[in-house]
Design an enzyme around this catalytic site. Structure first.
Site, PDB file in Angstrom:
ATOM      1  CB  CYS A  50      78.768 114.773  87.004  1.00  0.00           C
ATOM      2  SG  CYS A  50      79.490 113.039  87.291  1.00  0.00           S
ATOM      3  CG  HIS A 101      71.832 104.236  74.955  1.00  0.00           C
ATOM      4  ND1 HIS A 101      73.111 104.671  74.559  1.00  0.00           N
ATOM      5  CD2 HIS A 101      71.356 105.277  75.823  1.00  0.00           C
ATOM      6  CE1 HIS A 101      73.594 105.962  75.066  1.00  0.00           C
ATOM      7  NE2 HIS A 101      72.489 106.118  75.947  1.00  0.00           N
TER       8      HIS A 101
END
Length: 424
Positions: A50, A101
């Site tokens: 989400c 990352h």
């Protein structure tokens, strides 16, 4: 290895755009196959939650801006949105930055809730889906293995996930200060909104044996209770169930208190003064403040929870610095491993070439022996021939380097072959 990460997240894109770019589980197999068909994509995994959608890509050749644009265009086309809308809120990382990352994502340093643990499981699922679809092979296996092992080390060596930073989780944590074994407790939850749902899920994870959900609308309470294996009751039934409640958490939109001192006092007498932990998350408050004056009641308000959450956020931020140090070191180590892998590949190729030369000279020597040549002559020829062939290519290249003034190559050769300096 040419590693690339392209994506959007809660920091870069609105929830409306994130919803449009998200992949539903039914789409993932087709999406992975389609993305793998893009030019230059050798391996691929897709993480879609989400709060983020990210593509983890191993490219065939050198990564350039064209590869980024091509993947962004594919992502936009797949979801039928304008690539310009996607480009202005997307990010791209390459090589060590891409790996760093991915590590930060895996340990929750890039999450909306700092240090939240669910994202690691979501990344593992994304990798498993790519393996099942055949889009993740040896290269991505090495990448994700490094990411997961680093995440495990961060979780082991830091306290990044130990301090609750949500009101719901903090409410459940408070109960553990009074009850060492929540599995033996009964919880009464007042309300059926998002916060109560989160509290109920946390209590269930902690092993609470019985959960009762009281709400003004019984249908809503029943719906939530069915999901969690709980009981649903009306607000009017609270005094009856208060007798069994060891834990009470309330979060409604009522403008007036739902639970008064008198009702709690009566329940305590019937409970023979067994303690009750009460957590009032509502504003205005659901529980009369005077309840705190009763013995055997531990009453906490939303202000108590916010103080705990703020302190825990600061603690997590401190641990995040330690986590970042671990990630920086792991990414640097990964670079060393990649360079070593390149060297190993070169060594293997050179060894294979040397073995070919050796086999050719050995075959010639065996023919000479079969013809009756003496062993001494054959061995001498074998040694001379093998030496000449092994040195031919390096000698030719060094002469050419000298002719071109490439003294750097000559210096490297002297170091490689461990030769003394020509001046000594």
């Amino acid at each position: 290895m040419n590693l690339l990460v392209i994506g959007i997240n809660h920091n870069s894109a609105s929830v409306e755009l994130r919803e449009r770019v998200a992949f539903v589980p039914e789409q993932m197999g087709a999406a992975l196959g389609a993305a793998l068909g893009q030019q230059g994509v050798a391996e691929l995994a897709i993480l879609s939650t989400c709060n983020r959608t990210e593509l983890y890509v191993v490219a065939d050749g050198d990564i350039d801006g064209a590869a980024d644009d091509a993947l962004l265009q594919w992502l936009a086309d797949f979801h039928h949105i304008a690539v310009a809308d996607l480009r202005q809120c997307s990010y791209c990382f390459q090589a060590r930055e891409a790996l760093s990352h991915m590590m930060r994502v895996a340990v929750g340093l890039d999450s909306m809730v700092l240090g939240e643990p669910q994202i690691l499981g979501q990344m593992k699922s994304a990798y498993a889906q790519a393996v099942e679809a055949g889009t993740a092979n040896a290269a991505l296996h090495r990448v994700f293995s490094q990411v997961f092992s680093t995440a495990k080390r961060v979780r082991t060596d830091t306290a990044i996930g130990e301090n609750p930073v949500s009101v719901a989780y903090a409410a459940v944590s408070l109960t553990q200060h009074v009850f060492s074994k929540l599995s033996q407790c009964t919880a009464l939850l007042i309300g059926a909104g998002e916060t109560i749902e989160l509290v109920a899920r946390h209590l269930k994870e902690k092993g609470v044996k019985r959960i009762i959900i009281a709400n003004r609308t019984l249908d809503r309470a029943r719906h939530l209770a069915q999901e969690l294996g709980a009981e649903a009751v009306m607000l009017a039934d609270i005094p009856q169930y208060l007798l069994d409640a060891d834990i009470l958490v309330s979060s409604t939109a009522s403008q007036l208190p739902i639970l008064g001192k008198g009702a709690v006092e009566m329940a305590l007498k019937k409970r023979k003064h067994r303690p009750i932990v009460m957590v009032d998350i509502a504003v205005p408050r659901d529980i009369e403040p005077q309840v705190a004056d009763l013995s055997d009641v531990y009453l906490y308000t939303v202000d108590d929870l916010r103080q705990i959450v703020d302190e825990n956020k600061r603690a997590r931020e401190h641990e995040a610095i330690r986590a970042d140090d671990i990630i920086i070191a792991a990414a640097a180590d990964w670079d060393v491993q990649l360079r070593a892998q390149d060297a190993i590949s070169t060594v293997k190729d050179y060894r294979a070439k040397a073995e070919q030369l050796r086999d050719a000279e050995l075959e010639r020597a065996l023919r000479q022996l079969a013809k009756g040549d003496t062993a001494e002559a054959v061995l001498e020829q074998l040694a001379r021939g093998l030496t000449n062939k092994l040195l031919h290519s390096p000698t030719t290249q060094l002469k050419e380097a000298g002719a071109k003034g490439r003294t750097d190559l000559i210096s490297w050769a002297r170091e490689l072959f461990q030769l003394k300096d020509s001046d000594s």
